[in-house]
Design an enzyme around this catalytic site. Structure first.
Site, PDB file in Angstrom:
ATOM      1  N   GLU A  13       0.853  -1.178   0.000  1.00 27.80           N
ATOM      2  CA  GLU A  13       0.000   0.000   0.000  1.00 27.80           C
ATOM      3  C   GLU A  13       0.892   1.232   0.000  1.00 27.80           C
ATOM      4  O   GLU A  13       1.732   1.400   0.888  1.00 27.80           O
ATOM      5  CB  GLU A  13      -0.906   0.005   1.229  1.00 27.80           C
ATOM      6  CG  GLU A  13      -1.657   1.310   1.473  1.00 27.80           C
ATOM      7  CD  GLU A  13      -2.673   1.638   0.399  1.00 27.80           C
ATOM      8  OE1 GLU A  13      -3.080   2.811   0.312  1.00 27.80           O
ATOM      9  OE2 GLU A  13      -3.059   0.726  -0.351  1.00 27.80           O
ATOM     10  N   CYS A  60      -5.194   6.089   5.076  1.00 27.27           N
ATOM     11  CA  CYS A  60      -4.939   4.942   4.221  1.00 27.27           C
ATOM     12  C   CYS A  60      -6.254   4.336   3.772  1.00 27.27           C
ATOM     13  O   CYS A  60      -7.275   4.465   4.453  1.00 27.27           O
ATOM     14  CB  CYS A  60      -4.119   3.918   5.011  1.00 27.27           C
ATOM     15  SG  CYS A  60      -3.753   2.399   4.142  1.00 27.27           S
ATOM     16  N   CYS A  63      -5.654   0.565   6.012  1.00 30.52           N
ATOM     17  CA  CYS A  63      -5.563   0.588   7.480  1.00 30.52           C
ATOM     18  C   CYS A  63      -6.551   1.601   8.046  1.00 30.52           C
ATOM     19  O   CYS A  63      -6.151   2.601   8.644  1.00 30.52           O
ATOM     20  CB  CYS A  63      -4.142   0.928   7.911  1.00 30.52           C
ATOM     21  SG  CYS A  63      -2.891  -0.095   7.124  1.00 30.52           S
ATOM     22  N   HIS A  67      -6.562   3.096  12.629  1.00 29.50           N
ATOM     23  CA  HIS A  67      -6.378   4.501  12.983  1.00 29.50           C
ATOM     24  C   HIS A  67      -7.549   5.019  13.815  1.00 29.50           C
ATOM     25  O   HIS A  67      -7.372   5.895  14.669  1.00 29.50           O
ATOM     26  CB  HIS A  67      -6.164   5.343  11.730  1.00 29.50           C
ATOM     27  CG  HIS A  67      -4.838   5.112  11.089  1.00 29.50           C
ATOM     28  ND1 HIS A  67      -3.652   5.468  11.687  1.00 29.50           N
ATOM     29  CD2 HIS A  67      -4.503   4.528   9.901  1.00 29.50           C
ATOM     30  CE1 HIS A  67      -2.640   5.122  10.907  1.00 29.50           C
ATOM     31  NE2 HIS A  67      -3.128   4.548   9.830  1.00 29.50           N
ATOM     32  N   ARG A 477       0.157  -4.580  11.014  1.00 31.26           N
ATOM     33  CA  ARG A 477       1.538  -4.312  10.611  1.00 31.26           C
ATOM     34  C   ARG A 477       2.433  -3.908  11.768  1.00 31.26           C
ATOM     35  O   ARG A 477       3.629  -3.726  11.574  1.00 31.26           O
ATOM     36  CB  ARG A 477       1.547  -3.226   9.530  1.00 31.26           C
ATOM     37  CG  ARG A 477       0.973  -3.690   8.202  1.00 31.26           C
ATOM     38  CD  ARG A 477       0.758  -2.527   7.239  1.00 31.26           C
ATOM     39  NE  ARG A 477       0.370  -2.998   5.922  1.00 31.26           N
ATOM     40  CZ  ARG A 477      -0.883  -3.280   5.557  1.00 31.26           C
ATOM     41  NH1 ARG A 477      -1.867  -3.142   6.430  1.00 31.26           N
ATOM     42  NH2 ARG A 477      -1.152  -3.694   4.335  1.00 31.26           N
ATOM     43  N   SER A 500       4.776   1.385   9.593  1.00 33.34           N
ATOM     44  CA  SER A 500       5.747   1.514   8.503  1.00 33.34           C
ATOM     45  C   SER A 500       6.622   2.749   8.640  1.00 33.34           C
ATOM     46  O   SER A 500       7.618   2.873   7.937  1.00 33.34           O
ATOM     47  CB  SER A 500       5.037   1.500   7.145  1.00 33.34           C
ATOM     48  OG  SER A 500       4.464   0.228   6.905  1.00 33.34           O
ATOM     49  N   CYS A 544       3.087  -0.419   4.491  1.00 33.61           N
ATOM     50  CA  CYS A 544       1.943   0.446   4.209  1.00 33.61           C
ATOM     51  C   CYS A 544       2.454   1.878   4.204  1.00 33.61           C
ATOM     52  O   CYS A 544       2.450   2.556   5.231  1.00 33.61           O
ATOM     53  CB  CYS A 544       0.839   0.274   5.234  1.00 33.61           C
ATOM     54  SG  CYS A 544      -0.617   1.268   4.845  1.00 33.61           S
ATOM     55  N   CYS A 547       0.225   5.070   5.041  1.00 35.07           N
ATOM     56  CA  CYS A 547       0.169   5.433   6.460  1.00 35.07           C
ATOM     57  C   CYS A 547       1.463   6.094   6.923  1.00 35.07           C
ATOM     58  O   CYS A 547       1.455   6.968   7.782  1.00 35.07           O
ATOM     59  CB  CYS A 547      -0.066   4.187   7.307  1.00 35.07           C
ATOM     60  SG  CYS A 547      -1.692   3.452   7.151  1.00 35.07           S
TER      61      CYS A 547
END
Length: 565
Positions: A13, A60, A63, A67, A477, A500, A544, A547
């Site tokens: 992503e 995102c 995700c 959040h 993640r 990430s 990701c 994010c």
């Protein structure tokens, strides 16, 4: 020495670029760059803190749930708002099924093609494939007829010249080791997982009204009403359907995902010695009960020392921007705590098209978070290690089982293969736990407890003039943190430090590499023109980048570039 550029890394992503130097057939140095800017933290300033969760979902397209949870917890921490037990349980179920679906999608649809050669499966014997599948699982689809149908479907893809999701891969690469029958089995389950995940994520629609971007989160609890007698609320029929879907999710993980993971891993044991990374692992506590006690423990493991878990102190988290395209808001060589952080962009990189980044200067939109000034890996591997060392019985049992079946020791976890295996372990223990939370919720309702939201301190007139808080969440993640400052009932500052961001971080002021960069060191590269091995290690983290970065200008930018020089 040759230099490889992979831009963009696909099957993730967001937008990620890797530059790697290869010497003697192995990567000797690497830099990763997030090539996209976000900016939602700035958009949040001046808004009502109770609305932040709705905005942060838009970090995102993947995700979204995570959040919401982190944002709501940050506001609840700042304003000391309690959460009723039923709301905690519903949140746990939503988080659990997000985790389960995400891990299965990652293994089959984002990561499996690094290990599985789809075209090799066209040569497989469906009878032998069925025998292989039956030897590792009693999944009902393990028949020659089923695997022959899948093989014919893939052949039709190839014959049409339209390979869809199987296009642009390094088929036939010498790093692939699975026999044709194992490749066909994995391909069949790749397709099956597409249908499975579409069904089980309906739990989010039942408990959250929709997916992605569930709508029923609320500071102080949840907004979905509980009423056994109403069709417009969470009632017995909906709870029965949630239970069916949770058991369907658990069955697929136990009978398809884990057996496939073990089967694939058995052919790639050499990757248990590749991709270790920074050696520091961190995770946040997760799945709180009615008293706030987490089901999964948090903490840090430093320097691969699995004799102890170091307790976390959120005040020791900082973010550096020496190699990130942001204004330097801190003192020279020191990072800022998220409460003091800034996300003011300052792009100083080359204008596209360009060959290489100037990695001695700023080269990424991703910041460099550090804990006690150390780079930390977050994600399922960190979660599993911390839980294992902490004595979490469900995790310990699953880890011991997997290690025994593969015939390797705990040190194998510190690797690309270990990272991939830990994701399966994490998925398994959570998928098995989720029905228990549902049973607890049903038990509360049976006793007449229908509370779903706390009205305490909901009115801004009761808030202090200034407040600050943080919300931790273990997303699929890894460790996700939201930090908020509130003044005069509005958001003064907001910062998200996402998984990430930790893993894809560039160098910091001390020159310390981030987890992606460190994990690539020593990775063998058989063919610099086809760097499959880079994808294996990077994908093992499940990046990701949407994010992780804090508007993409694509003018003149090549969409795909893999080159060696």
């Amino acid at each position: 020495m040759s230099k490889i550029v992979v831009d963009p890394i696909t099957r993730i992503e967001g937008h990620l670029r890797v530059e790697a130097e290869v010497s003697g057939g192995k990567i000797s140095n690497a830099w990763v760059s997030g090539t996209m800017f976000r900016g939602i933290e700035t958009i949040l300033k001046g808004r009502d803190p109770r609305d932040a969760w709705y905005w942060t979902q838009r970090f995102c397209g993947v995700c979204t749930t995570v959040h919401s949870i982190a944002s709501i917890r940050a506001v609840e921490d700042a304003l000391k708002i309690p959460v009723p037990p039923n709301a905690q349980l519903i949140r746990n179920i939503i988080i659990a099924i997000q985790n389960t679906q995400d891990h299965v999608i990652h293994f089959y649809h984002l990561h499996a093609l690094d290990w599985v050669d789809i075209t090799s499966g066209l040569k497989a014997d469906p009878v032998k494939t069925a025998q292989l599948a039956a030897s590792i699982s009693d999944w009902p689809n393990n028949s020659p007829t089923y695997f022959k149908a899948v093989q014919d479907k893939v052949k039709a893809f190839v014959g049409s010249g339209r390979l869809g999701p199987f296009a642009n891969a390094y088929w036939g690469h010498p790093a692939y080791k699975l026999p044709p029958e194992a490749n066909l089995m994995a391909t069949a389950h790749y397709l099956e997982a597409l249908e499975w995940q579409k069904d089980i994520i309906k739990i989010h629609a039942i408990l959250g009204s929709k997916n992605p971007h569930p709508q029923t989160f609320l500071v102080g609890g949840m907004s979905i009403p509980i009423d056994p007698d109403s069709q417009n609320a969470l009632n017995a029929d909906k709870l029965i359907e949630v239970k069916r879907l949770l058991h369907k999710a658990q069955e697929f993980v136990e009978k398809v995902y884990i057996p496939d993971l073990l089967a694939v891993a058995s052919f790639y044991k050499d990757w248990a010695g590749i991709g270790a990374g920074v050696g520091n692992y961190m995770c946040y506590p997760e799945f709180p009960d009615a008293n706030g006690k987490p089901w999964l423990p948090g903490g840090a493991i430093l320097n691969r020392d699995i004799s102890k878990v170091v307790p976390l102190d959120q005040k020791k988290i900082t973010e550096h921007v020496e190699h990130s395209w942001y204004q330097d808001a801190g003192s020279e060589g020191k990072g800022l705590h998220p409460w003091e952080g800034s996300s003011e962009p300052n792009y100083t990189g080359p204008k596209p098209p360009y060959q290489y980044l100037d990695t001695d200067k700023k080269y990424s939109w991703v910041k460099a978070p550090r804990y006690e000034e150390k780079p930390m890996e977050v994600g399922p591997l960190s979660r599993v290690l911390v839980a294992y060392v902490s004595g979490h019985k469900e995790t310990k049992a699953a880890v011991d089982l997997v290690l025994k079946k593969l015939g390797v020791g705990p040190e194998a976890l510190f690797s690309t293969l270990g990272r991939t295996g830990a994701r399966g372990i994490d998925c398994l223990v959570i998928a098995q736990q989720a029905p228990k939370w549902l049973d607890e919720l049903i038990g509360n309702i049976a006793k007449g407890d229908l509370r779903i939201h706390s009205n305490e301190l909901w009115d801004p007139a009761t808030w202090p003039a200034e407040a600050h808080g943080y919300g931790w969440h273990e997303a699929p993640r890894g460790g996700l943190g939201h930090w908020i400052k509130i003044k005069d009932q509005k958001i003064l500052n907001y910062q998200a430090v996402v998984p990430s961001t930790w893993n894809a971080s560039p160098r910091d002021a001390k020159g310390q590499a981030g987890p992606y960069e460190a994990a690539l060191l020593g990775t063998p590269v058989a063919d610099p023109e086809k760097p499959l091995e880079i994808l294996r290690t990077i994908h093992s983290f499940d990046p990701c980048l949407a994010c992780a970065v804090h508007v993409l200008d694509a003018t003149g930018r090549e969409m795909v570039r893999v080159k060696a020089s």
